[in-house]
Motif scaffolding. Sequence first.
Motif, PDB file in Angstrom:
ATOM      1  N   SER A  27       2.506  -3.594  -9.942  1.00 47.09           N
ATOM      2  CA  SER A  27       3.084  -3.466 -11.284  1.00 47.09           C
ATOM      3  C   SER A  27       2.783  -2.099 -11.879  1.00 47.09           C
ATOM      4  O   SER A  27       1.702  -1.541 -11.657  1.00 47.09           O
ATOM      5  CB  SER A  27       2.522  -4.546 -12.212  1.00 47.09           C
ATOM      6  N   ILE A  28       3.744  -1.587 -12.650  1.00 43.20           N
ATOM      7  CA  ILE A  28       3.570  -0.297 -13.324  1.00 43.20           C
ATOM      8  C   ILE A  28       3.948  -0.418 -14.788  1.00 43.20           C
ATOM      9  O   ILE A  28       4.839  -1.184 -15.168  1.00 43.20           O
ATOM     10  CB  ILE A  28       4.422   0.812 -12.678  1.00 43.20           C
ATOM     11  N   ARG A  29       3.250   0.331 -15.635  1.00 42.06           N
ATOM     12  CA  ARG A  29       3.641   0.487 -17.035  1.00 42.06           C
ATOM     13  C   ARG A  29       4.388   1.814 -17.169  1.00 42.06           C
ATOM     14  O   ARG A  29       3.964   2.836 -16.614  1.00 42.06           O
ATOM     15  CB  ARG A  29       2.416   0.485 -17.948  1.00 42.06           C
ATOM     16  N   LEU A  30       5.496   1.799 -17.894  1.00 45.11           N
ATOM     17  CA  LEU A  30       6.256   3.020 -18.136  1.00 45.11           C
ATOM     18  C   LEU A  30       5.707   3.699 -19.385  1.00 45.11           C
ATOM     19  O   LEU A  30       5.607   3.074 -20.447  1.00 45.11           O
ATOM     20  CB  LEU A  30       7.740   2.701 -18.305  1.00 45.11           C
ATOM     21  N   THR A  31       5.333   4.951 -19.274  1.00 42.02           N
ATOM     22  CA  THR A  31       4.712   5.661 -20.399  1.00 42.02           C
ATOM     23  C   THR A  31       5.731   6.353 -21.306  1.00 42.02           C
ATOM     24  O   THR A  31       5.410   6.698 -22.446  1.00 42.02           O
ATOM     25  CB  THR A  31       3.715   6.708 -19.882  1.00 42.02           C
ATOM     26  N   LYS A  32       6.953   6.516 -20.824  1.00 44.88           N
ATOM     27  CA  LYS A  32       7.981   7.193 -21.622  1.00 44.88           C
ATOM     28  C   LYS A  32       9.263   6.361 -21.727  1.00 44.88           C
ATOM     29  O   LYS A  32       9.779   6.152 -22.816  1.00 44.88           O
ATOM     30  CB  LYS A  32       8.297   8.561 -21.029  1.00 44.88           C
ATOM     31  N   ALA A  33       9.763   5.903 -20.599  1.00 46.45           N
ATOM     32  CA  ALA A  33      11.029   5.175 -20.570  1.00 46.45           C
ATOM     33  C   ALA A  33      10.848   3.728 -21.033  1.00 46.45           C
ATOM     34  O   ALA A  33       9.736   3.202 -21.070  1.00 46.45           O
ATOM     35  CB  ALA A  33      11.614   5.205 -19.159  1.00 46.45           C
ATOM     36  N   ASN A  34      11.967   3.076 -21.389  1.00 45.89           N
ATOM     37  CA  ASN A  34      11.981   1.673 -21.789  1.00 45.89           C
ATOM     38  C   ASN A  34      12.182   0.799 -20.550  1.00 45.89           C
ATOM     39  O   ASN A  34      13.114   1.015 -19.777  1.00 45.89           O
ATOM     40  CB  ASN A  34      13.105   1.434 -22.803  1.00 45.89           C
ATOM     41  N   ASN A  35      11.334  -0.194 -20.383  1.00 48.02           N
ATOM     42  CA  ASN A  35      11.380  -0.968 -19.139  1.00 48.02           C
ATOM     43  C   ASN A  35      12.678  -1.753 -18.977  1.00 48.02           C
ATOM     44  O   ASN A  35      13.197  -1.884 -17.860  1.00 48.02           O
ATOM     45  CB  ASN A  35      10.168  -1.898 -19.015  1.00 48.02           C
ATOM     46  N   ARG A  36      13.219  -2.278 -20.063  1.00 51.16           N
ATOM     47  CA  ARG A  36      14.462  -3.043 -19.942  1.00 51.16           C
ATOM     48  C   ARG A  36      15.642  -2.143 -19.574  1.00 51.16           C
ATOM     49  O   ARG A  36      16.532  -2.537 -18.818  1.00 51.16           O
ATOM     50  CB  ARG A  36      14.748  -3.805 -21.238  1.00 51.16           C
ATOM     51  N   GLN A  37      15.638  -0.929 -20.112  1.00 52.50           N
ATOM     52  CA  GLN A  37      16.710   0.002 -19.765  1.00 52.50           C
ATOM     53  C   GLN A  37      16.598   0.435 -18.304  1.00 52.50           C
ATOM     54  O   GLN A  37      17.606   0.534 -17.600  1.00 52.50           O
ATOM     55  CB  GLN A  37      16.654   1.214 -20.696  1.00 52.50           C
ATOM     56  N   VAL A  38      15.363   0.658 -17.862  1.00 49.21           N
ATOM     57  CA  VAL A  38      15.157   1.024 -16.458  1.00 49.21           C
ATOM     58  C   VAL A  38      15.527  -0.143 -15.557  1.00 49.21           C
ATOM     59  O   VAL A  38      16.173   0.026 -14.512  1.00 49.21           O
ATOM     60  CB  VAL A  38      13.695   1.465 -16.222  1.00 49.21           C
ATOM     61  N   PHE A  39      15.131  -1.350 -15.943  1.00 49.70           N
ATOM     62  CA  PHE A  39      15.482  -2.548 -15.176  1.00 49.70           C
ATOM     63  C   PHE A  39      16.998  -2.653 -15.010  1.00 49.70           C
ATOM     64  O   PHE A  39      17.502  -2.905 -13.897  1.00 49.70           O
ATOM     65  CB  PHE A  39      14.944  -3.793 -15.880  1.00 49.70           C
TER      66      PHE A  39
ATOM     67  N   ASP B  94       0.836  -1.209   0.000  1.00 51.47           N
ATOM     68  CA  ASP B  94       0.000   0.000   0.000  1.00 51.47           C
ATOM     69  C   ASP B  94       0.868   1.256   0.000  1.00 51.47           C
ATOM     70  O   ASP B  94       0.574   2.237  -0.700  1.00 51.47           O
ATOM     71  CB  ASP B  94      -0.921   0.001   1.223  1.00 51.47           C
ATOM     72  N   TYR B  95       1.938   1.216   0.787  1.00 48.55           N
ATOM     73  CA  TYR B  95       2.863   2.347   0.842  1.00 48.55           C
ATOM     74  C   TYR B  95       3.487   2.581  -0.536  1.00 48.55           C
ATOM     75  O   TYR B  95       3.550   3.723  -1.034  1.00 48.55           O
ATOM     76  CB  TYR B  95       3.944   2.057   1.890  1.00 48.55           C
ATOM     77  N   ALA B  96       3.932   1.482  -1.185  1.00 53.78           N
ATOM     78  CA  ALA B  96       4.525   1.596  -2.516  1.00 53.78           C
ATOM     79  C   ALA B  96       3.498   2.076  -3.536  1.00 53.78           C
ATOM     80  O   ALA B  96       3.801   2.920  -4.396  1.00 53.78           O
ATOM     81  CB  ALA B  96       5.096   0.243  -2.938  1.00 53.78           C
ATOM     82  N   TYR B  97       2.285   1.547  -3.454  1.00 51.58           N
ATOM     83  CA  TYR B  97       1.230   1.903  -4.405  1.00 51.58           C
ATOM     84  C   TYR B  97       0.942   3.400  -4.371  1.00 51.58           C
ATOM     85  O   TYR B  97       0.843   4.052  -5.423  1.00 51.58           O
ATOM     86  CB  TYR B  97      -0.039   1.112  -4.066  1.00 51.58           C
ATOM     87  N   GLN B  98       0.831   3.946  -3.181  1.00 54.65           N
ATOM     88  CA  GLN B  98       0.526   5.371  -3.044  1.00 54.65           C
ATOM     89  C   GLN B  98       1.654   6.241  -3.595  1.00 54.65           C
ATOM     90  O   GLN B  98       1.410   7.256  -4.261  1.00 54.65           O
ATOM     91  CB  GLN B  98       0.254   5.720  -1.574  1.00 54.65           C
ATOM     92  N   ARG B  99       2.892   5.833  -3.351  1.00 56.52           N
ATOM     93  CA  ARG B  99       4.021   6.615  -3.847  1.00 56.52           C
ATOM     94  C   ARG B  99       4.151   6.500  -5.368  1.00 56.52           C
ATOM     95  O   ARG B  99       4.446   7.470  -6.065  1.00 56.52           O
ATOM     96  CB  ARG B  99       5.311   6.165  -3.169  1.00 56.52           C
ATOM     97  N   LEU B 100       3.923   5.307  -5.900  1.00 50.38           N
ATOM     98  CA  LEU B 100       4.003   5.114  -7.343  1.00 50.38           C
ATOM     99  C   LEU B 100       2.891   5.850  -8.073  1.00 50.38           C
ATOM    100  O   LEU B 100       3.081   6.342  -9.195  1.00 50.38           O
ATOM    101  CB  LEU B 100       3.939   3.616  -7.671  1.00 50.38           C
ATOM    102  N   ALA B 101       1.736   5.934  -7.446  1.00 51.80           N
ATOM    103  CA  ALA B 101       0.598   6.631  -8.059  1.00 51.80           C
ATOM    104  C   ALA B 101       0.902   8.104  -8.290  1.00 51.80           C
ATOM    105  O   ALA B 101       0.320   8.725  -9.190  1.00 51.80           O
ATOM    106  CB  ALA B 101      -0.639   6.478  -7.178  1.00 51.80           C
ATOM    107  N   ALA B 102       1.789   8.656  -7.491  1.00 47.63           N
ATOM    108  CA  ALA B 102       2.126  10.080  -7.616  1.00 47.63           C
ATOM    109  C   ALA B 102       3.350  10.322  -8.491  1.00 47.63           C
ATOM    110  O   ALA B 102       3.776  11.467  -8.663  1.00 47.63           O
ATOM    111  CB  ALA B 102       2.376  10.659  -6.216  1.00 47.63           C
ATOM    112  N   LEU B 103       3.908   9.248  -9.068  1.00 40.88           N
ATOM    113  CA  LEU B 103       5.144   9.371  -9.833  1.00 40.88           C
ATOM    114  C   LEU B 103       4.847   9.632 -11.310  1.00 40.88           C
ATOM    115  O   LEU B 103       4.169   8.840 -11.960  1.00 40.88           O
ATOM    116  CB  LEU B 103       5.966   8.077  -9.689  1.00 40.88           C
ATOM    117  N   PRO B 104       5.320  10.732 -11.878  1.00 38.60           N
ATOM    118  CA  PRO B 104       5.111  10.994 -13.318  1.00 38.60           C
ATOM    119  C   PRO B 104       5.801   9.936 -14.166  1.00 38.60           C
ATOM    120  O   PRO B 104       6.839   9.392 -13.780  1.00 38.60           O
ATOM    121  CB  PRO B 104       5.764  12.373 -13.517  1.00 38.60           C
ATOM    122  N   GLY B 105       5.220   9.636 -15.322  1.00 38.36           N
ATOM    123  CA  GLY B 105       5.844   8.699 -16.246  1.00 38.36           C
ATOM    124  C   GLY B 105       5.482   7.241 -16.023  1.00 38.36           C
ATOM    125  O   GLY B 105       6.043   6.366 -16.690  1.00 38.36           O
TER     126      GLY B 105
END
Length: 413
Positions: A358-370, A330-341
């Motif tokens: 789980s999150i979908r990245l709207t701008k960055a590439n997930n493998r590069q972020v990983f 829940d703590y992670a969910y709330q913080r991720l919900a406020a994260l742009p991108g």
Amino acid sequence: MKPGARRSFLKKTLVASGALLAWPWLAHGQGQSGLPAGLLAQQGDIFSFVRQQLLLADGLVYLNTGSLGPSPRWTIDRIIEIMHQLEANPVTENWGPLGRQMELAREKAAGFLGAATDEIVLTRNTTEGLSLVGASLHLQKGDEILTTNHEHPGGLVGLRYLARKAGARLVEIPMPMPALSQEEVLDVIEQHLNKHTKMLMLSHVSTITGMRMPWPAIASLVQGRDILLVADGAQAPGMLAVDVKALGVDVYATSGHKWLLGPKETGVVYFKKAIQDRIKPVFTDSGYATYSASSGTRNVANIIALGATFDWLQKVGMPAIEAHVMQLADYAYQRLAALPGVELLSPAAPELRTALVSIRLTKANNRQVFQALLEQGIVVKVLPKYNALRFSHHLFNTTNDVDILLQALEKLV
């Protein structure tokens, strides 16, 4: 979150569940902690003690228990101890004292899942348990097997084999992502049920979104339709308290190597008594006992250590573990919900939430972020089809792990 707040957050979880006094037992799993009396109570952060029992590298933020969970030191030590005992006198031990301990592990698995011992088969993993169904269930040409488009490939392989063998049709329900409510999930499933549906296989917890499937409501929905209900439980036991009878399923398969933090290549499958005459693979032709003529020689050390893992989790208490991991998620969910991108793929509805986020990245590439996260000592899961990442929160994780993850993501997405 400040250190004092973190200690309060974690301590409140255990106090509320009544499990605080159980923790000193964790150090060796045999009732001895080897720690000065009162040390754990002085620490405040009880779950940091759990982390000390793992072999994870110092400073590693491990958020991928949903793929493989790290076994505690005493589990590894127990496997080594059993191997020494076995190899000192293999035949006598395998079909004597250690053989009896293997069968005791099956009893422990039954108790952990709320089943009867004669409904439990010990396997090597979830995939094997589900494949026993696909290899032996008899369907007719034109029958339908219903599942979703969010299932793990290991769960689908048995279904595809069964469909090919029987000439049945495999239907994958397009699931909403994220699902908005339990009612929406039930409506989507009901729309795909028909007179040809003979089997319904769904994950208890989705490997993609972390959604908790409302199994009791689903069981009520299909009651009287003669549909075999099969649950892929790879992501649930060890994270959530599981009672297969309350879920209403006919088959439930899970692994020891994820949230149970047990030995690798261990698993459990539950076959409800009422349907056992319909599922008769060669593996259980001689019965469900851990060792039989049809099972052949087993991995004695891993199986016995899996039984000890159930003891360990029962001693801690699944209510305490579930409360902790859900608060972290829940703590992670709330913080991720406020994260742009990013877009959250996990449901917001409390009844559908779990410790997987789980999150979908709207701008960055997930493998590069990983890869960038990995280089910073943060281990997460890539979800390739969705340009997404998945985070697992377990009993050894803390809000500090979440804070480190979010600080890194803020610069990457």
